[in-house]
Design a protein around this motif. Structure first.
Motif, PDB file in Angstrom:
ATOM      1  N   ALA A  39       0.858  -1.183   0.000  1.00  0.00           N
ATOM      2  CA  ALA A  39       0.000   0.000   0.000  1.00  0.00           C
ATOM      3  C   ALA A  39       0.896   1.234   0.000  1.00  0.00           C
ATOM      4  O   ALA A  39       1.953   1.241   0.633  1.00  0.00           O
ATOM      5  CB  ALA A  39      -0.909   0.014   1.223  1.00  0.00           C
ATOM      6  N   PRO A  40       0.481   2.283  -0.665  1.00  0.00           N
ATOM      7  CA  PRO A  40       1.307   3.493  -0.716  1.00  0.00           C
ATOM      8  C   PRO A  40       1.483   4.159   0.653  1.00  0.00           C
ATOM      9  O   PRO A  40       2.453   4.876   0.864  1.00  0.00           O
ATOM     10  CB  PRO A  40       0.556   4.415  -1.679  1.00  0.00           C
ATOM     11  CG  PRO A  40      -0.826   3.883  -1.745  1.00  0.00           C
ATOM     12  CD  PRO A  40      -0.734   2.416  -1.458  1.00  0.00           C
ATOM     13  N   TRP A  41       0.585   3.873   1.584  1.00  0.00           N
ATOM     14  CA  TRP A  41       0.689   4.495   2.914  1.00  0.00           C
ATOM     15  C   TRP A  41       1.970   4.101   3.624  1.00  0.00           C
ATOM     16  O   TRP A  41       2.429   4.812   4.519  1.00  0.00           O
ATOM     17  CB  TRP A  41      -0.520   4.121   3.770  1.00  0.00           C
ATOM     18  CG  TRP A  41      -1.777   4.682   3.207  1.00  0.00           C
ATOM     19  CD1 TRP A  41      -2.797   3.986   2.636  1.00  0.00           C
ATOM     20  CD2 TRP A  41      -2.145   6.057   3.109  1.00  0.00           C
ATOM     21  NE1 TRP A  41      -3.773   4.844   2.203  1.00  0.00           N
ATOM     22  CE2 TRP A  41      -3.400   6.126   2.482  1.00  0.00           C
ATOM     23  CE3 TRP A  41      -1.530   7.239   3.494  1.00  0.00           C
ATOM     24  CZ2 TRP A  41      -4.048   7.327   2.230  1.00  0.00           C
ATOM     25  CZ3 TRP A  41      -2.180   8.439   3.250  1.00  0.00           C
ATOM     26  CH2 TRP A  41      -3.418   8.473   2.620  1.00  0.00           C
ATOM     27  N   LEU A  42       2.576   2.995   3.250  1.00  0.00           N
ATOM     28  CA  LEU A  42       3.819   2.576   3.890  1.00  0.00           C
ATOM     29  C   LEU A  42       5.003   3.467   3.501  1.00  0.00           C
ATOM     30  O   LEU A  42       6.066   3.388   4.099  1.00  0.00           O
ATOM     31  CB  LEU A  42       4.126   1.114   3.543  1.00  0.00           C
ATOM     32  CG  LEU A  42       3.124   0.098   4.111  1.00  0.00           C
ATOM     33  CD1 LEU A  42       3.421  -1.292   3.591  1.00  0.00           C
ATOM     34  CD2 LEU A  42       3.138   0.131   5.629  1.00  0.00           C
ATOM     35  N   TYR A  43       4.822   4.294   2.488  1.00  0.00           N
ATOM     36  CA  TYR A  43       5.884   5.203   2.057  1.00  0.00           C
ATOM     37  C   TYR A  43       5.759   6.588   2.690  1.00  0.00           C
ATOM     38  O   TYR A  43       6.617   7.442   2.488  1.00  0.00           O
ATOM     39  CB  TYR A  43       5.887   5.345   0.528  1.00  0.00           C
ATOM     40  CG  TYR A  43       6.185   4.041  -0.160  1.00  0.00           C
ATOM     41  CD1 TYR A  43       7.495   3.575  -0.255  1.00  0.00           C
ATOM     42  CD2 TYR A  43       5.167   3.254  -0.677  1.00  0.00           C
ATOM     43  CE1 TYR A  43       7.774   2.365  -0.863  1.00  0.00           C
ATOM     44  CE2 TYR A  43       5.432   2.047  -1.300  1.00  0.00           C
ATOM     45  CZ  TYR A  43       6.739   1.608  -1.385  1.00  0.00           C
ATOM     46  OH  TYR A  43       7.019   0.418  -1.987  1.00  0.00           O
ATOM     47  N   TYR A  44       4.698   6.808   3.423  1.00  0.00           N
ATOM     48  CA  TYR A  44       4.477   8.102   4.074  1.00  0.00           C
ATOM     49  C   TYR A  44       4.984   8.055   5.507  1.00  0.00           C
ATOM     50  O   TYR A  44       5.022   7.005   6.128  1.00  0.00           O
ATOM     51  CB  TYR A  44       2.979   8.436   4.113  1.00  0.00           C
ATOM     52  CG  TYR A  44       2.421   8.850   2.788  1.00  0.00           C
ATOM     53  CD1 TYR A  44       2.228  10.194   2.485  1.00  0.00           C
ATOM     54  CD2 TYR A  44       2.074   7.909   1.837  1.00  0.00           C
ATOM     55  CE1 TYR A  44       1.711  10.581   1.265  1.00  0.00           C
ATOM     56  CE2 TYR A  44       1.554   8.283   0.601  1.00  0.00           C
ATOM     57  CZ  TYR A  44       1.379   9.615   0.332  1.00  0.00           C
ATOM     58  OH  TYR A  44       0.867  10.003  -0.876  1.00  0.00           O
ATOM     59  N   LYS A  45       5.369   9.228   6.012  1.00  0.00           N
ATOM     60  CA  LYS A  45       5.727   9.307   7.423  1.00  0.00           C
ATOM     61  C   LYS A  45       5.261  10.649   7.982  1.00  0.00           C
ATOM     62  O   LYS A  45       5.243  11.664   7.301  1.00  0.00           O
ATOM     63  CB  LYS A  45       7.220   9.122   7.649  1.00  0.00           C
ATOM     64  CG  LYS A  45       8.099  10.184   7.055  1.00  0.00           C
ATOM     65  CD  LYS A  45       9.549   9.860   7.342  1.00  0.00           C
ATOM     66  CE  LYS A  45      10.460  10.855   6.672  1.00  0.00           C
ATOM     67  NZ  LYS A  45      11.854  10.539   6.900  1.00  0.00           N
ATOM     68  N   LEU A  46       4.876  10.589   9.241  1.00  0.00           N
ATOM     69  CA  LEU A  46       4.468  11.793   9.943  1.00  0.00           C
ATOM     70  C   LEU A  46       5.731  12.558  10.320  1.00  0.00           C
ATOM     71  O   LEU A  46       6.665  11.988  10.855  1.00  0.00           O
ATOM     72  CB  LEU A  46       3.687  11.412  11.201  1.00  0.00           C
ATOM     73  CG  LEU A  46       3.149  12.541  12.065  1.00  0.00           C
ATOM     74  CD1 LEU A  46       2.091  13.331  11.299  1.00  0.00           C
ATOM     75  CD2 LEU A  46       2.548  11.978  13.337  1.00  0.00           C
ATOM     76  N   VAL A  47       5.753  13.845  10.011  1.00  0.00           N
ATOM     77  CA  VAL A  47       6.936  14.634  10.345  1.00  0.00           C
ATOM     78  C   VAL A  47       6.676  15.595  11.497  1.00  0.00           C
ATOM     79  O   VAL A  47       7.610  16.068  12.134  1.00  0.00           O
ATOM     80  CB  VAL A  47       7.500  15.399   9.127  1.00  0.00           C
ATOM     81  CG1 VAL A  47       7.999  14.426   8.084  1.00  0.00           C
ATOM     82  CG2 VAL A  47       6.473  16.336   8.545  1.00  0.00           C
TER      83      VAL A  47
END
Length: 65
Positions: A39-47
């Motif tokens: 899933a593309p969400w695994l490439y996002y991170k909270l900063v």
């Protein structure tokens, strides 16, 4: 001329890094449970988090809106 910057002005707070890890673990478990490869969400991170809505004016009379 290309300029590449590989450094953040402000470090990512530990609570944001910890939250990202928890979210990625939950997403990975969901993907595995539902036989989904990725899933593309695994490439996002909270900063960081936004303390106050950007469209509100902070004043001493109503500091929290």
């Amino acid at each position: 001329m290309n300029i590449s910057v590989n450094k953040r002005d402000n470090n990512i707070p530990q609570y944001a890094t910890d939250t990202t890890k928890v979210a990625h673990t939950a997403i990975a478990a969901y993907l595995k449970q539902n036989n989904i490869a990725s899933a593309p969400w695994l490439y996002y991170k909270l900063v960081n988090v936004q303390y106050y809505p950007y469209d509100k004016v902070i004043s001493t009379v109503t500091p929290n809106g």
